[in-house]
Design a protein around this motif. Sequence first.
Motif, mmCIF file in Angstrom:
data_model
loop_
_atom_site.group_PDB
_atom_site.id
_atom_site.type_symbol
_atom_site.label_atom_id
_atom_site.label_comp_id
_atom_site.label_asym_id
_atom_site.label_seq_id
_atom_site.Cartn_x
_atom_site.Cartn_y
_atom_site.Cartn_z
ATOM 1 N N VAL A 1 -13.119 2.179 1.237
ATOM 2 C CA VAL A 1 -11.774 1.627 1.062
ATOM 3 C C VAL A 1 -11.836 0.216 0.494
ATOM 4 O O VAL A 1 -11.096 -0.137 -0.432
ATOM 5 C CB VAL A 1 -11.018 1.649 2.402
ATOM 6 C CG1 VAL A 1 -9.760 0.785 2.342
ATOM 7 C CG2 VAL A 1 -10.641 3.070 2.779
ATOM 8 N N ASP B 1 -0.588 1.983 9.609
ATOM 9 C CA ASP B 1 -0.694 2.822 8.411
ATOM 10 C C ASP B 1 -0.963 1.997 7.163
ATOM 11 O O ASP B 1 -0.322 2.180 6.127
ATOM 12 C CB ASP B 1 0.566 3.681 8.216
ATOM 13 C CG ASP B 1 0.853 4.576 9.403
ATOM 14 O OD1 ASP B 1 -0.063 5.315 9.829
ATOM 15 O OD2 ASP B 1 1.983 4.532 9.921
ATOM 16 N N GLY B 2 -1.921 1.099 7.262
ATOM 17 C CA GLY B 2 -2.397 0.423 6.064
ATOM 18 C C GLY B 2 -1.667 -0.835 5.670
ATOM 19 O O GLY B 2 -1.399 -1.057 4.476
ATOM 20 N N ASN C 1 -15.229 0.914 6.689
ATOM 21 C CA ASN C 1 -14.251 0.754 5.611
ATOM 22 C C ASN C 1 -14.895 0.513 4.246
ATOM 23 O O ASN C 1 -14.211 0.070 3.317
ATOM 24 C CB ASN C 1 -13.313 -0.411 5.945
ATOM 25 C CG ASN C 1 -12.504 -0.161 7.192
ATOM 26 O OD1 ASN C 1 -11.679 0.736 7.233
ATOM 27 N ND2 ASN C 1 -12.776 -0.946 8.231
ATOM 28 N N TRP D 1 0.174 -1.810 -6.311
ATOM 29 C CA TRP D 1 0.001 -0.791 -5.278
ATOM 30 C C TRP D 1 -1.476 -0.550 -4.995
ATOM 31 O O TRP D 1 -2.226 -0.188 -5.893
ATOM 32 C CB TRP D 1 0.641 0.525 -5.723
ATOM 33 C CG TRP D 1 2.132 0.513 -5.765
ATOM 34 C CD1 TRP D 1 2.921 0.187 -6.835
ATOM 35 C CD2 TRP D 1 3.026 0.859 -4.702
ATOM 36 N NE1 TRP D 1 4.244 0.297 -6.495
ATOM 37 C CE2 TRP D 1 4.343 0.716 -5.194
ATOM 38 C CE3 TRP D 1 2.837 1.280 -3.379
ATOM 39 C CZ2 TRP D 1 5.465 0.976 -4.410
ATOM 40 C CZ3 TRP D 1 3.958 1.535 -2.596
ATOM 41 C CH2 TRP D 1 5.259 1.384 -3.106
ATOM 42 N N THR E 1 0.828 -1.211 0.000
ATOM 43 C CA THR E 1 0.000 0.000 0.000
ATOM 44 C C THR E 1 0.858 1.255 0.000
ATOM 45 O O THR E 1 1.917 1.305 0.629
ATOM 46 C CB THR E 1 -0.949 0.068 1.224
ATOM 47 O OG1 THR E 1 -0.186 0.332 2.406
ATOM 48 C CG2 THR E 1 -1.741 -1.221 1.385
ATOM 49 N N ARG E 2 0.354 2.254 -0.679
ATOM 50 C CA ARG E 2 1.014 3.563 -0.668
ATOM 51 C C ARG E 2 0.940 4.201 0.718
ATOM 52 O O ARG E 2 1.874 4.875 1.146
ATOM 53 C CB ARG E 2 0.372 4.474 -1.714
ATOM 54 C CG ARG E 2 0.581 4.009 -3.152
ATOM 55 C CD ARG E 2 -0.030 4.960 -4.174
ATOM 56 N NE ARG E 2 0.290 4.540 -5.522
ATOM 57 C CZ ARG E 2 -0.469 3.733 -6.265
ATOM 58 N NH1 ARG E 2 -1.624 3.268 -5.764
ATOM 59 N NH2 ARG E 2 -0.099 3.380 -7.480
ATOM 60 N N GLN E 3 -0.183 4.000 1.400
ATOM 61 C CA GLN E 3 -0.343 4.608 2.718
ATOM 62 C C GLN E 3 0.791 4.207 3.652
ATOM 63 O O GLN E 3 1.242 5.012 4.468
ATOM 64 C CB GLN E 3 -1.683 4.197 3.331
ATOM 65 C CG GLN E 3 -1.945 4.839 4.703
ATOM 66 C CD GLN E 3 -3.182 4.285 5.388
ATOM 67 O OE1 GLN E 3 -3.866 3.415 4.849
ATOM 68 N NE2 GLN E 3 -3.471 4.782 6.575
ATOM 69 N N CYS E 4 1.279 2.974 3.527
ATOM 70 C CA CYS E 4 2.345 2.509 4.404
ATOM 71 C C CYS E 4 3.720 2.855 3.850
ATOM 72 O O CYS E 4 4.468 3.627 4.439
ATOM 73 C CB CYS E 4 2.220 0.998 4.615
ATOM 74 S SG CYS E 4 3.424 0.357 5.802
ATOM 75 N N ASN F 1 4.551 6.513 3.125
ATOM 76 C CA ASN F 1 4.216 7.406 4.227
ATOM 77 C C ASN F 1 5.438 8.242 4.628
ATOM 78 O O ASN F 1 6.551 7.710 4.721
ATOM 79 C CB ASN F 1 3.744 6.581 5.434
ATOM 80 C CG ASN F 1 2.956 7.395 6.425
ATOM 81 O OD1 ASN F 1 3.418 8.393 6.946
ATOM 82 N ND2 ASN F 1 1.728 6.957 6.687
ATOM 83 N N ASP G 1 -4.062 1.745 -2.381
ATOM 84 C CA ASP G 1 -3.910 3.070 -1.785
ATOM 85 C C ASP G 1 -3.944 3.038 -0.267
ATOM 86 O O ASP G 1 -2.934 3.262 0.388
ATOM 87 C CB ASP G 1 -4.978 4.026 -2.338
ATOM 88 C CG ASP G 1 -4.669 4.460 -3.761
ATOM 89 O OD1 ASP G 1 -3.471 4.567 -4.098
ATOM 90 O OD2 ASP G 1 -5.609 4.660 -4.540
ATOM 91 N N GLU G 2 -5.098 2.754 0.318
ATOM 92 C CA GLU G 2 -5.256 2.883 1.765
ATOM 93 C C GLU G 2 -5.655 1.572 2.423
ATOM 94 O O GLU G 2 -6.240 0.687 1.791
ATOM 95 C CB GLU G 2 -6.326 3.926 2.082
ATOM 96 C CG GLU G 2 -5.976 5.338 1.649
ATOM 97 C CD GLU G 2 -7.059 6.316 2.050
ATOM 98 O OE1 GLU G 2 -7.580 6.182 3.178
ATOM 99 O OE2 GLU G 2 -7.387 7.198 1.247
#
Length: 351
Positions: free
Chosen positions: A245, A215-216, A242, A204, A171-174, A177, A206-207
Amino acid sequence: MLSFRRQPAEWSPHAAVWIGWPSAADLWKDDLDPARREVEGLVRAVAFPAGAAGPRGERVELVLRGAEARAAAEAMRARLPEPDMVRPREAPIGDIWLRDTGPVFVKDEAGRLAASAFRFNGWGGKYELAEDDRIADIVAAMANVRLRRFEGLVAEGGAIEVDGEGTVITTRQCLLNPNRNPGAPEGEIEAVLKAAVGAEKTIWLDEGLAGDHTDGHVDNIARFVAPGKVVCMRPTGSDDPNADVLNAIRKTLAAATDAAGRRLEVIEIPSPGRALIDGAPVPASHMNFYIANESLVLPTYGRLTGEEAAAEEAAAILRSLAVRKDVVTVDSSALLTGGGSFHCITQQQPA
Protein backbone atom coordinates in the motif's frame (compact mmCIF):
# COMPACT_ATOMS: atom_id res chain seq x y z
CA MET A 1 -25.49 29.77 -5.21
CA LEU A 2 -23.05 28.71 -2.47
CA SER A 3 -20.46 31.31 -1.50
CA PHE A 4 -16.78 30.47 -1.86
CA ARG A 5 -15.04 28.82 1.08
CA ARG A 6 -11.62 27.21 1.46
CA GLN A 7 -9.91 25.28 4.22
CA PRO A 8 -6.52 26.89 4.99
CA ALA A 9 -3.42 24.71 5.10
CA GLU A 10 -2.59 23.34 8.54
CA TRP A 11 0.66 25.32 8.68
CA SER A 12 -1.30 28.59 8.40
CA PRO A 13 -1.64 30.55 11.68
CA HIS A 14 -4.14 29.20 14.20
CA ALA A 15 -6.21 31.10 16.73
CA ALA A 16 -6.63 27.89 18.70
CA VAL A 17 -6.80 24.12 18.45
CA TRP A 18 -9.74 22.00 19.60
CA ILE A 19 -8.56 18.77 21.24
CA GLY A 20 -10.65 15.86 22.50
CA TRP A 21 -9.97 14.81 26.10
CA PRO A 22 -10.50 11.08 26.83
CA SER A 23 -13.72 11.05 28.82
CA ALA A 24 -15.45 7.70 28.26
CA ALA A 25 -14.11 5.28 30.88
CA ASP A 26 -16.31 2.51 29.49
CA LEU A 27 -14.60 2.81 26.09
CA TRP A 28 -10.99 3.33 27.22
CA LYS A 29 -10.96 0.99 30.25
CA ASP A 30 -7.33 0.38 31.34
CA ASP A 31 -6.04 2.73 28.63
CA LEU A 32 -7.91 5.78 29.99
CA ASP A 33 -5.12 7.17 32.16
CA PRO A 34 -2.33 6.32 29.67
CA ALA A 35 -4.34 8.01 26.89
CA ARG A 36 -4.78 11.10 29.06
CA ARG A 37 -1.04 11.24 29.71
CA GLU A 38 -0.42 11.13 25.96
CA VAL A 39 -2.92 13.92 25.36
CA GLU A 40 -1.15 15.94 28.04
CA GLY A 41 2.06 15.42 26.08
CA LEU A 42 0.33 16.75 22.98
CA VAL A 43 -1.07 19.74 24.86
CA ARG A 44 2.35 20.63 26.24
CA ALA A 45 3.99 20.38 22.82
CA VAL A 46 1.29 22.56 21.25
CA ALA A 47 0.95 25.23 23.95
CA PHE A 48 4.52 25.27 25.32
CA PRO A 49 6.91 24.23 22.53
CA ALA A 50 10.64 23.79 23.07
CA GLY A 51 10.22 23.71 26.85
CA ALA A 52 9.25 27.38 27.04
CA ALA A 53 8.57 28.67 30.56
CA GLY A 54 5.53 30.58 29.33
CA PRO A 55 3.02 30.32 26.51
CA ARG A 56 4.24 30.89 22.99
CA GLY A 57 2.33 28.21 21.14
CA GLU A 58 -1.41 28.11 20.53
CA ARG A 59 -4.40 28.11 22.82
CA VAL A 60 -6.07 24.75 23.48
CA GLU A 61 -9.84 24.31 23.63
CA LEU A 62 -10.13 20.99 25.47
CA VAL A 63 -13.44 19.26 24.72
CA LEU A 64 -14.60 16.85 27.41
CA ARG A 65 -17.70 15.23 28.88
CA GLY A 66 -18.66 14.69 32.53
CA ALA A 67 -17.49 15.61 36.01
CA GLU A 68 -14.78 12.96 36.28
CA ALA A 69 -13.22 13.97 32.96
CA ARG A 70 -13.34 17.64 33.94
CA ALA A 71 -11.59 16.88 37.26
CA ALA A 72 -8.85 14.98 35.43
CA ALA A 73 -8.48 17.82 32.91
CA GLU A 74 -8.23 20.39 35.71
CA ALA A 75 -5.52 18.31 37.38
CA MET A 76 -3.64 18.25 34.07
CA ARG A 77 -4.02 22.03 33.68
CA ALA A 78 -2.59 22.57 37.16
CA ARG A 79 0.64 20.89 36.03
CA LEU A 80 1.11 23.27 33.10
CA PRO A 81 3.33 26.39 33.14
CA GLU A 82 0.33 28.57 32.20
CA PRO A 83 -2.99 26.79 32.89
CA ASP A 84 -4.95 29.54 31.14
CA MET A 85 -3.54 28.37 27.81
CA VAL A 86 -5.97 25.42 28.10
CA ARG A 87 -9.71 26.00 28.35
CA PRO A 88 -11.97 23.02 29.23
CA ARG A 89 -15.14 22.99 27.13
CA GLU A 90 -18.02 20.70 28.11
CA ALA A 91 -19.78 18.93 25.24
CA PRO A 92 -21.59 15.60 24.85
CA ILE A 93 -18.78 13.95 22.87
CA GLY A 94 -19.13 10.24 22.30
CA ASP A 95 -15.36 10.03 21.96
CA ILE A 96 -12.33 12.22 21.27
CA TRP A 97 -12.00 12.10 17.47
CA LEU A 98 -12.71 15.78 16.73
CA ARG A 99 -10.89 15.66 13.39
CA ASP A 100 -13.79 13.54 12.18
CA THR A 101 -16.78 14.63 14.26
CA GLY A 102 -15.96 18.32 14.64
CA PRO A 103 -16.36 21.13 12.11
CA VAL A 104 -13.87 21.80 9.32
CA PHE A 105 -12.93 25.45 9.80
CA VAL A 106 -12.72 27.40 6.53
CA LYS A 107 -12.38 30.98 5.30
CA ASP A 108 -14.99 32.61 3.09
CA GLU A 109 -14.38 34.89 0.11
CA ALA A 110 -13.88 37.85 2.46
CA GLY A 111 -11.38 35.96 4.63
CA ARG A 112 -13.87 35.52 7.47
CA LEU A 113 -13.91 32.37 9.57
CA ALA A 114 -16.69 29.88 8.83
CA ALA A 115 -17.14 26.13 9.13
CA SER A 116 -18.21 23.20 6.97
CA ALA A 117 -19.42 19.76 8.02
CA PHE A 118 -20.29 16.62 6.12
CA ARG A 119 -22.87 14.04 7.11
CA PHE A 120 -21.39 11.81 9.82
CA ASN A 121 -22.54 8.20 10.13
CA GLY A 122 -20.16 6.74 12.70
CA TRP A 123 -17.36 5.80 10.30
CA GLY A 124 -19.57 3.78 8.02
CA GLY A 125 -21.90 2.67 10.81
CA LYS A 126 -19.17 0.92 12.81
CA TYR A 127 -19.06 3.24 15.84
CA GLU A 128 -22.28 5.17 16.27
CA LEU A 129 -21.91 7.04 19.54
CA ALA A 130 -24.58 9.31 21.00
CA GLU A 131 -24.32 12.97 19.99
CA ASP A 132 -21.24 12.59 17.76
CA ASP A 133 -23.35 13.50 14.73
CA ARG A 134 -23.99 16.98 16.17
CA ILE A 135 -20.61 17.78 17.73
CA ALA A 136 -19.70 19.83 14.63
CA ASP A 137 -22.67 22.14 15.33
CA ILE A 138 -21.79 22.39 19.03
CA VAL A 139 -18.09 23.19 18.49
CA ALA A 140 -18.90 25.72 15.74
CA ALA A 141 -21.31 27.48 18.12
CA MET A 142 -18.64 27.52 20.85
CA ALA A 143 -16.22 29.05 18.35
CA ASN A 144 -18.91 31.58 17.36
CA VAL A 145 -18.74 30.69 13.67
CA ARG A 146 -21.51 29.86 11.25
CA LEU A 147 -21.63 26.22 10.16
CA ARG A 148 -22.84 25.01 6.78
CA ARG A 149 -23.65 21.34 6.44
CA PHE A 150 -23.03 19.39 3.23
CA GLU A 151 -25.41 16.50 3.76
CA GLY A 152 -24.88 15.16 0.26
CA LEU A 153 -21.56 13.62 1.29
CA VAL A 154 -20.86 11.21 4.12
CA ALA A 155 -17.27 11.94 5.16
CA GLU A 156 -15.00 12.83 8.05
CA GLY A 157 -12.34 15.52 8.41
CA GLY A 158 -9.59 12.91 8.51
CA ALA A 159 -10.62 11.73 5.05
CA ILE A 160 -9.34 14.90 3.37
CA GLU A 161 -5.94 16.59 3.29
CA VAL A 162 -5.57 20.09 1.84
CA ASP A 163 -2.74 22.38 0.74
CA GLY A 164 -4.74 25.58 1.28
CA GLU A 165 -4.43 26.41 -2.42
CA GLY A 166 -7.21 24.28 -3.83
CA THR A 167 -5.70 20.77 -3.76
CA VAL A 168 -7.27 17.92 -1.79
CA ILE A 169 -5.98 14.37 -1.32
CA THR A 170 -8.40 11.62 -0.33
CA THR A 171 -8.93 7.88 -0.75
CA ARG A 172 -11.37 5.80 -2.73
CA GLN A 173 -11.48 3.24 0.07
CA CYS A 174 -13.11 5.83 2.33
CA LEU A 175 -15.23 8.21 0.25
CA LEU A 176 -16.34 5.64 -2.35
CA ASN A 177 -17.03 3.00 0.28
CA PRO A 178 -20.55 1.50 0.13
CA ASN A 179 -20.85 2.19 3.86
CA ARG A 180 -20.64 5.94 3.18
CA ASN A 181 -21.50 7.00 -0.37
CA PRO A 182 -22.72 3.91 -2.25
CA GLY A 183 -22.58 4.30 -6.00
CA ALA A 184 -21.45 7.93 -5.90
CA PRO A 185 -19.18 8.86 -8.84
CA GLU A 186 -15.89 10.60 -8.13
CA GLY A 187 -17.05 13.73 -9.92
CA GLU A 188 -20.05 14.11 -7.64
CA ILE A 189 -17.86 13.86 -4.55
CA GLU A 190 -15.36 16.32 -6.03
CA ALA A 191 -18.16 18.84 -6.54
CA VAL A 192 -19.10 18.68 -2.84
CA LEU A 193 -15.46 19.01 -1.80
CA LYS A 194 -15.15 22.09 -4.00
CA ALA A 195 -18.16 23.70 -2.33
CA ALA A 196 -17.20 22.66 1.21
CA VAL A 197 -13.42 23.21 1.36
CA GLY A 198 -12.48 24.87 -1.95
CA ALA A 199 -11.09 21.82 -3.74
CA GLU A 200 -10.13 22.73 -7.30
CA LYS A 201 -8.16 19.51 -7.79
CA THR A 202 -8.75 16.18 -6.03
CA ILE A 203 -5.99 13.57 -5.94
CA TRP A 204 -7.37 10.09 -5.36
CA LEU A 205 -5.35 7.44 -3.56
CA ASP A 206 -6.71 3.90 -3.43
CA GLU A 207 -6.28 2.27 -0.02
CA GLY A 208 -5.24 3.16 3.49
CA LEU A 209 -3.49 1.22 6.24
CA ALA A 210 -4.25 -2.30 7.39
CA GLY A 211 -6.55 -2.40 10.39
CA ASP A 212 -7.73 1.21 9.94
CA HIS A 213 -11.26 1.42 11.38
CA THR A 214 -11.82 4.60 9.35
CA ASP A 215 -11.59 2.76 6.02
CA GLY A 216 -8.46 4.45 4.79
CA HIS A 217 -8.29 7.99 6.18
CA VAL A 218 -5.74 10.02 4.27
CA ASP A 219 -4.26 11.65 7.38
CA ASN A 220 -2.66 8.28 8.11
CA ILE A 221 -0.95 8.01 4.72
CA ALA A 222 -0.22 11.36 3.02
CA ARG A 223 0.18 14.93 4.34
CA PHE A 224 0.99 18.26 2.73
CA VAL A 225 3.79 20.18 4.43
CA ALA A 226 3.98 23.05 1.90
CA PRO A 227 2.37 23.92 -1.43
CA GLY A 228 3.50 21.30 -3.95
CA LYS A 229 5.22 19.24 -1.23
CA VAL A 230 3.72 16.08 0.29
CA VAL A 231 5.02 13.56 2.81
CA CYS A 232 4.19 9.85 2.78
CA MET A 233 5.74 6.73 4.33
CA ARG A 234 8.06 4.01 3.14
CA PRO A 235 7.91 0.52 4.67
CA THR A 236 9.99 -0.25 7.75
CA GLY A 237 11.18 -3.83 8.19
CA SER A 238 10.56 -6.89 6.06
CA ASP A 239 7.28 -7.58 7.90
CA ASP A 240 5.67 -4.16 7.43
CA PRO A 241 1.99 -5.07 6.79
CA ASN A 242 1.50 -1.99 4.62
CA ALA A 243 4.48 -2.37 2.28
CA ASP A 244 2.46 -2.75 -0.93
CA VAL A 245 0.00 0.00 0.00
CA LEU A 246 2.76 2.46 0.92
CA ASN A 247 4.62 1.81 -2.33
CA ALA A 248 1.43 2.36 -4.33
CA ILE A 249 0.76 5.64 -2.50
CA ARG A 250 4.23 6.96 -3.29
CA LYS A 251 3.84 6.02 -6.96
CA THR A 252 0.46 7.75 -7.26
CA LEU A 253 1.65 10.92 -5.54
CA ALA A 254 4.82 11.09 -7.64
CA ALA A 255 2.71 11.12 -10.81
CA ALA A 256 0.20 13.70 -9.51
CA THR A 257 -0.08 17.43 -10.05
CA ASP A 258 -1.77 19.94 -7.76
CA ALA A 259 -4.36 22.62 -8.44
CA ALA A 260 -1.63 24.98 -9.66
CA GLY A 261 -0.36 22.39 -12.15
CA ARG A 262 2.83 21.61 -10.21
CA ARG A 263 4.16 18.07 -10.12
CA LEU A 264 4.22 17.08 -6.45
CA GLU A 265 7.52 16.79 -4.64
CA VAL A 266 7.20 13.59 -2.60
CA ILE A 267 9.21 13.10 0.60
CA GLU A 268 9.23 9.72 2.32
CA ILE A 269 9.68 9.10 6.01
CA PRO A 270 9.82 5.62 7.57
CA SER A 271 6.64 4.01 8.80
CA PRO A 272 6.53 2.74 12.40
CA GLY A 273 6.64 -0.77 10.97
CA ARG A 274 4.61 -3.68 12.25
CA ALA A 275 2.41 -2.75 15.22
CA LEU A 276 -0.01 -5.26 16.74
CA ILE A 277 -2.78 -5.16 19.32
CA ASP A 278 -4.18 -8.53 20.37
CA GLY A 279 -2.26 -10.08 17.48
CA ALA A 280 -3.86 -7.92 14.77
CA PRO A 281 -2.20 -5.12 12.76
CA VAL A 282 -3.19 -1.60 13.84
CA PRO A 283 -2.76 1.63 11.84
CA ALA A 284 0.31 3.05 13.56
CA SER A 285 1.32 6.00 11.42
CA HIS A 286 3.92 8.74 11.48
CA MET A 287 1.61 10.69 9.15
CA ASN A 288 -0.82 11.43 11.98
CA PHE A 289 1.22 14.42 13.14
CA TYR A 290 -0.28 17.78 14.06
CA ILE A 291 1.23 21.05 12.78
CA ALA A 292 0.77 23.69 15.50
CA ASN A 293 1.77 27.34 15.36
CA GLU A 294 5.27 26.74 16.72
CA SER A 295 5.69 22.98 16.71
CA LEU A 296 5.00 19.76 14.84
CA VAL A 297 3.90 16.91 17.13
CA LEU A 298 4.87 13.50 15.76
CA PRO A 299 3.23 10.38 17.21
CA THR A 300 5.46 7.43 18.04
CA TYR A 301 4.51 3.90 19.05
CA GLY A 302 7.46 2.44 20.92
CA ARG A 303 5.23 0.65 23.42
CA LEU A 304 3.74 -1.34 20.54
CA THR A 305 6.68 -1.75 18.18
CA GLY A 306 9.55 -1.84 20.68
CA GLU A 307 11.64 0.14 18.21
CA GLU A 308 12.38 3.87 18.11
CA ALA A 309 14.87 4.21 15.25
CA ALA A 310 12.18 4.73 12.62
CA ALA A 311 10.53 7.45 14.70
CA GLU A 312 13.86 9.21 15.23
CA GLU A 313 14.56 9.14 11.50
CA ALA A 314 11.05 10.39 10.71
CA ALA A 315 11.51 13.30 13.12
CA ALA A 316 14.90 14.16 11.64
CA ILE A 317 13.49 14.29 8.11
CA LEU A 318 10.58 16.49 9.21
CA ARG A 319 13.01 18.82 10.99
CA SER A 320 15.05 19.09 7.79
CA LEU A 321 11.94 20.24 5.92
CA ALA A 322 11.65 23.20 8.32
CA VAL A 323 7.87 22.93 8.52
CA ARG A 324 8.28 23.95 12.16
CA LYS A 325 11.38 24.71 14.20
CA ASP A 326 10.31 22.39 16.97
CA VAL A 327 9.48 18.76 16.03
CA VAL A 328 8.32 16.95 19.17
CA THR A 329 7.91 13.17 19.43
CA VAL A 330 5.25 11.90 21.83
CA ASP A 331 4.29 8.26 22.30
CA SER A 332 0.73 7.62 21.16
CA SER A 333 0.42 3.88 21.79
CA ALA A 334 -2.50 4.16 24.21
CA LEU A 335 -4.47 6.46 21.91
CA LEU A 336 -3.96 3.97 19.11
CA THR A 337 -5.90 1.37 21.10
CA GLY A 338 -8.89 3.58 20.29
CA GLY A 339 -8.01 3.65 16.60
CA GLY A 340 -6.17 6.93 16.05
CA SER A 341 -3.56 9.41 17.13
CA PHE A 342 -2.85 13.14 17.48
CA HIS A 343 -4.18 14.43 14.19
CA CYS A 344 -7.37 12.45 14.76
CA ILE A 345 -8.14 14.22 18.06
CA THR A 346 -7.35 17.78 16.92
CA GLN A 347 -9.12 20.38 14.82
CA GLN A 348 -7.31 23.65 14.16
CA GLN A 349 -9.17 26.96 14.20
CA PRO A 350 -7.51 29.38 11.76
CA ALA A 351 -6.55 32.82 12.91
